[in-house]
Write an enzyme that holds these catalytic residues in place. Structure first.
Site, mmCIF file in Angstrom:
data_model
loop_
_atom_site.group_PDB
_atom_site.id
_atom_site.type_symbol
_atom_site.label_atom_id
_atom_site.label_comp_id
_atom_site.label_asym_id
_atom_site.label_seq_id
_atom_site.Cartn_x
_atom_site.Cartn_y
_atom_site.Cartn_z
ATOM 1 N N TRP A 180 -1.897 3.597 -0.296
ATOM 2 C CA TRP A 180 -1.842 4.221 1.029
ATOM 3 C C TRP A 180 -3.081 3.881 1.843
ATOM 4 O O TRP A 180 -2.993 3.513 3.021
ATOM 5 C CB TRP A 180 -1.708 5.727 0.856
ATOM 6 N N HIS A 229 -11.742 -0.726 -7.868
ATOM 7 C CA HIS A 229 -11.669 0.489 -8.677
ATOM 8 C C HIS A 229 -12.997 0.719 -9.408
ATOM 9 O O HIS A 229 -13.133 1.726 -10.123
ATOM 10 C CB HIS A 229 -10.558 0.376 -9.724
ATOM 11 N N ARG A 257 -8.722 12.220 -5.614
ATOM 12 C CA ARG A 257 -7.525 13.054 -5.655
ATOM 13 C C ARG A 257 -7.738 14.208 -6.620
ATOM 14 O O ARG A 257 -8.512 14.082 -7.580
ATOM 15 C CB ARG A 257 -6.323 12.205 -6.109
#
Length: 327
Positions: free
Chosen positions: A78, A135, A157
């Site tokens: 996203w 990452h 998150r």
């Protein structure tokens, strides 16, 4: 727990090739879809560790680079879609947009990951300004990231939702027996996940965003879900391309939100085809739709027991309370 993890070795001096003898001495353990190796207190997929350990010494950040940093399964796809669409809006219309035919993971290459256009030689050849992703924790990126002036956007998150998404994803790309939810949960709470421990990953970027707020933007996945328009406008400003008055009047920000929405992206043909993921000895293949499972906030309650949720909450409180980062 994380305290029981063996110590890793210090990084190598600059080199264009990983030291295979050193890689062979690093702690390794099974558990997820691929074995993990501990390098400088970060668990990396073993078939990728040799290439990723070179990033800190050999990747050359530029002052106008924009780096999208994420812990896996925290909204990477996203964020890539939004940042790419915002930053390239002067070059593409929605009718001929690259995301109509190309998966978001490929329009923004991963630093150091072959197969995504992210190998270091390829990145060096890209014109500026570059939009890149990683990452890797901040500790495995070049120190120059903090000094040359490039901007970093980080997204995290809520850990319970991130864990459930991680578990589903790894079972889809694995070639052996699926890992059980209980075994995966134990590993996650030990910090043993790809690019984990998750708390170290979150905290490194959180602290950097507090120290350099004009160069490091810290986002929560839940913020994008609850108010995507606000995030899109803030992201455009941070990237140095705020919406003009004319663009606001035309509703461009709202159009970007709709174009990059979870449902819109999932329904594009580019995100329904098979996508290769490189690993040692060849490739494993998964449907690109695996990157668009649900995206729901609070979905963890449909998978984890109450006891597991409470244990995770206690772990999160213990790891994050001193920092001021809350979930």
């Amino acid at each position: 727990m994380a305290e029981d993890r063996p110590e890793s070795l210090n990084p190598l001096e600059a080199s264009s090739q990983p030291d295979e003898d050193l890689v062979a001495t690093l702690p390794t353990r099974e558990g997820w879809s691929t074995p993990l190796t501990l390098y400088d207190n970060c668990w990396l997929r073993s078939h990728m560790v040799g290439k990723l350990m070179l990033v800190r010494e050999n990747f050359k950040p530029r002052p106008d680079d924009i780096i999208l940093a994420t812990h896996p399964k925290c909204g990477t796809t996203w964020l890539k879609s939004l940042a790419f669409t915002i930053s390239s809006r002067s070059r593409h219309t929605f009718a001929d947009h690259p995301l109509l035919t190309t998966n978001p993971q490929h329009v923004v290459p991963f630093i150091g990951v072959a197969g995504t256009g992210g190998d270091l030689d390829h990145l060096d050849a890209l014109p500026s300004p570059r939009l890149l992703s990683t990452h890797l924790p901040l500790s495995l990126l070049p120190p120059a990231i903090a000094t040359v002036g490039c901007r970093v956007v980080y997204i995290c998150r809520e850990p319970k939702d991130a864990f459930v998404s991680r578990w589903h994803f790894d079972n889809k790309i694995g070639t052996g027996a699926p890992i059980s939810l209980e075994d995966a949960f134990d590993l996650f709470c030990q910090g043993c996940t790809p690019f984990g421990p998750f708390w170290d990953h979150y905290l490194q970027y959180w602290k950097e965003s507090l120290a350099r707020p004009h160069e490091v933007m810290f986002l929560r996945y839940e913020e994008i879900v609850s108010d995507p328009l606000k995030v899109v406008r803030a992201l455009a400003c941070f990237l140095g391309v705020p919406f003009t008055e004319e663009e606001e009047k035309s509703g461009l920000a709202e159009q970007i939100v709709g174009f990059c929405s979870f449902e819109s992206l999932r329904n594009l043909n580019a995100n329904k085809a098979a996508a290769g993921i490189e690993r040692a000895g060849g490739k494993i293949f998964l449907e690109a739709s695996s990157l668009f499972r649900k995206g729901k906030v609070g979905d963890w309650v449909n998978h984890m027991s109450k006891d597991m949720g409470e244990k995770m909450d206690r772990l999160v409180e213990d790891k994050f309370k001193p920092s001021g980062l809350e979930f």
